[in-house]
Design a protein around this motif. Structure first.
Motif, mmCIF file in Angstrom:
data_model
loop_
_atom_site.group_PDB
_atom_site.id
_atom_site.type_symbol
_atom_site.label_atom_id
_atom_site.label_comp_id
_atom_site.label_asym_id
_atom_site.label_seq_id
_atom_site.Cartn_x
_atom_site.Cartn_y
_atom_site.Cartn_z
ATOM 1 N N GLU A 77 0.864 -1.184 0.000
ATOM 2 C CA GLU A 77 0.000 0.000 0.000
ATOM 3 C C GLU A 77 0.898 1.230 0.000
ATOM 4 O O GLU A 77 1.828 1.318 0.795
ATOM 5 C CB GLU A 77 -0.900 0.007 1.233
ATOM 6 C CG GLU A 77 -1.916 -1.104 1.236
ATOM 7 C CD GLU A 77 -2.792 -1.086 2.474
ATOM 8 O OE1 GLU A 77 -2.780 -0.079 3.237
ATOM 9 O OE2 GLU A 77 -3.493 -2.077 2.687
ATOM 10 N N ARG A 78 0.573 2.173 -0.892
ATOM 11 C CA ARG A 78 1.378 3.386 -1.033
ATOM 12 C C ARG A 78 0.510 4.613 -0.796
ATOM 13 O O ARG A 78 -0.591 4.713 -1.309
ATOM 14 C CB ARG A 78 1.964 3.455 -2.445
ATOM 15 C CG ARG A 78 2.798 4.697 -2.712
ATOM 16 C CD ARG A 78 3.190 4.762 -4.197
ATOM 17 N NE ARG A 78 4.005 5.903 -4.500
ATOM 18 C CZ ARG A 78 3.527 7.101 -4.859
ATOM 19 N NH1 ARG A 78 2.229 7.298 -4.940
ATOM 20 N NH2 ARG A 78 4.348 8.087 -5.129
ATOM 21 N N GLN A 79 1.028 5.546 -0.010
ATOM 22 C CA GLN A 79 0.363 6.836 0.141
ATOM 23 C C GLN A 79 1.048 7.823 -0.783
ATOM 24 O O GLN A 79 2.211 7.643 -1.144
ATOM 25 C CB GLN A 79 0.380 7.312 1.589
ATOM 26 C CG GLN A 79 1.712 7.843 2.057
ATOM 27 C CD GLN A 79 1.670 8.360 3.485
ATOM 28 O OE1 GLN A 79 0.864 7.919 4.301
ATOM 29 N NE2 GLN A 79 2.543 9.298 3.794
ATOM 30 N N ASP A 80 0.306 8.873 -1.164
ATOM 31 C CA ASP A 80 0.842 9.828 -2.127
ATOM 32 C C ASP A 80 1.654 10.958 -1.515
ATOM 33 O O ASP A 80 2.641 11.396 -2.095
ATOM 34 C CB ASP A 80 -0.289 10.420 -2.976
ATOM 35 C CG ASP A 80 -0.819 9.403 -3.973
ATOM 36 O OD1 ASP A 80 -0.050 8.518 -4.390
ATOM 37 O OD2 ASP A 80 -2.007 9.483 -4.324
ATOM 38 N N LYS A 84 5.256 7.178 0.086
ATOM 39 C CA LYS A 84 5.947 6.106 0.814
ATOM 40 C C LYS A 84 5.017 4.911 0.923
ATOM 41 O O LYS A 84 3.791 5.035 0.770
ATOM 42 C CB LYS A 84 6.385 6.563 2.203
ATOM 43 C CG LYS A 84 5.234 6.807 3.169
ATOM 44 C CD LYS A 84 5.766 7.161 4.546
ATOM 45 C CE LYS A 84 4.638 7.323 5.543
ATOM 46 N NZ LYS A 84 5.156 7.544 6.903
ATOM 47 N N LEU A 85 5.602 3.762 1.183
ATOM 48 C CA LEU A 85 4.800 2.575 1.435
ATOM 49 C C LEU A 85 4.383 2.588 2.891
ATOM 50 O O LEU A 85 5.179 2.932 3.773
ATOM 51 C CB LEU A 85 5.606 1.302 1.135
ATOM 52 C CG LEU A 85 6.059 1.133 -0.305
ATOM 53 C CD1 LEU A 85 6.799 -0.187 -0.467
ATOM 54 C CD2 LEU A 85 4.886 1.200 -1.270
ATOM 55 N N THR A 86 3.136 2.244 3.136
ATOM 56 C CA THR A 86 2.628 2.219 4.503
ATOM 57 C C THR A 86 2.422 0.801 5.019
ATOM 58 O O THR A 86 2.376 0.587 6.222
ATOM 59 C CB THR A 86 1.305 2.993 4.612
ATOM 60 O OG1 THR A 86 0.358 2.413 3.712
ATOM 61 C CG2 THR A 86 1.510 4.465 4.300
ATOM 62 N N ALA A 87 2.280 -0.164 4.129
ATOM 63 C CA ALA A 87 2.079 -1.549 4.557
ATOM 64 C C ALA A 87 2.454 -2.504 3.432
ATOM 65 O O ALA A 87 2.271 -2.201 2.253
ATOM 66 C CB ALA A 87 0.623 -1.770 4.958
ATOM 67 N N SER A 123 10.513 -0.280 9.087
ATOM 68 C CA SER A 123 10.086 0.974 8.468
ATOM 69 C C SER A 123 8.670 0.947 7.914
ATOM 70 O O SER A 123 8.132 1.996 7.578
ATOM 71 C CB SER A 123 11.060 1.365 7.354
ATOM 72 O OG SER A 123 11.071 0.374 6.363
ATOM 73 N N VAL A 124 8.064 -0.217 7.823
ATOM 74 C CA VAL A 124 6.719 -0.331 7.270
ATOM 75 C C VAL A 124 6.024 -1.502 7.955
ATOM 76 O O VAL A 124 6.683 -2.435 8.430
ATOM 77 C CB VAL A 124 6.772 -0.530 5.724
ATOM 78 C CG1 VAL A 124 7.418 -1.846 5.349
ATOM 79 C CG2 VAL A 124 5.415 -0.404 5.096
ATOM 80 N N VAL A 125 4.702 -1.445 8.053
ATOM 81 C CA VAL A 125 3.960 -2.573 8.612
ATOM 82 C C VAL A 125 4.112 -3.754 7.655
ATOM 83 O O VAL A 125 3.725 -3.670 6.491
ATOM 84 C CB VAL A 125 2.462 -2.222 8.806
ATOM 85 C CG1 VAL A 125 1.693 -3.430 9.298
ATOM 86 C CG2 VAL A 125 2.315 -1.045 9.760
#
Length: 133
Positions: A77-80, A84-87, A123-125
């Motif tokens: 999953e990427r946020q804009d 960055k990747l969040t999960a 750094s990420v879930v």
């Protein structure tokens, strides 16, 4: 302490490549995208998949764990903003006749001793499941 090195080079506006030893990977660095190459996020996921498969290969002899094949499916999953990747989630599928308890033990070893999985988990879930194929 171990050090890893790799070199990447832009070929043109359509893409790049990275290489080490005899290996070469085509990189999707084009703004238009490419169907015949991995983009940066896909490369990261492929690295994690390779780490997990190698973890199975490394752990199986120690655990005397029998298996015939391994498949890893991953999703990110990427946020804009900021980008960055969040999960990252995964499904590790192992073709084996081993018990559920031993399959979970293998999964624990893969997660505990994976260089890439340990790095990303900070750094990420990073979550996933193991299942029998």
């Amino acid at each position: 302490m171990r050090t890893y090195t790799i070199t990447a080079r832009r070929d043109d506006e359509h893409g790049s490549h990275a290489g080490v030893r005899e290996g070469l990977v085509v990189l999707d660095t084009s703004l238009a995208g490419r169907d015949d190459a991995l983009n940066p996020v896909e490369l990261l996921l492929a690295s994690l998949a390779a780490c997990m498969i190698k973890g199975v290969e490394r752990s199986a002899p120690t655990l005397k764990f029998g298996f015939s094949s391994v498949t890893v499916s991953l999703s990110a999953e990427r946020q804009d903003a900021p980008p960055k990747l969040t999960a990252i989630t995964y499904e590790l599928v192992v073709d084996t006749d081993e018990s559920d308890h031993r399959l979970e033990l293998l999964h624990t070893n893969v997660r505990k001793y994976g260089t890439i999985s340990n790095t990303l988990a900070e750094s990420v879930v990073l979550s996933g499941v193991v299942r029998r194929g």
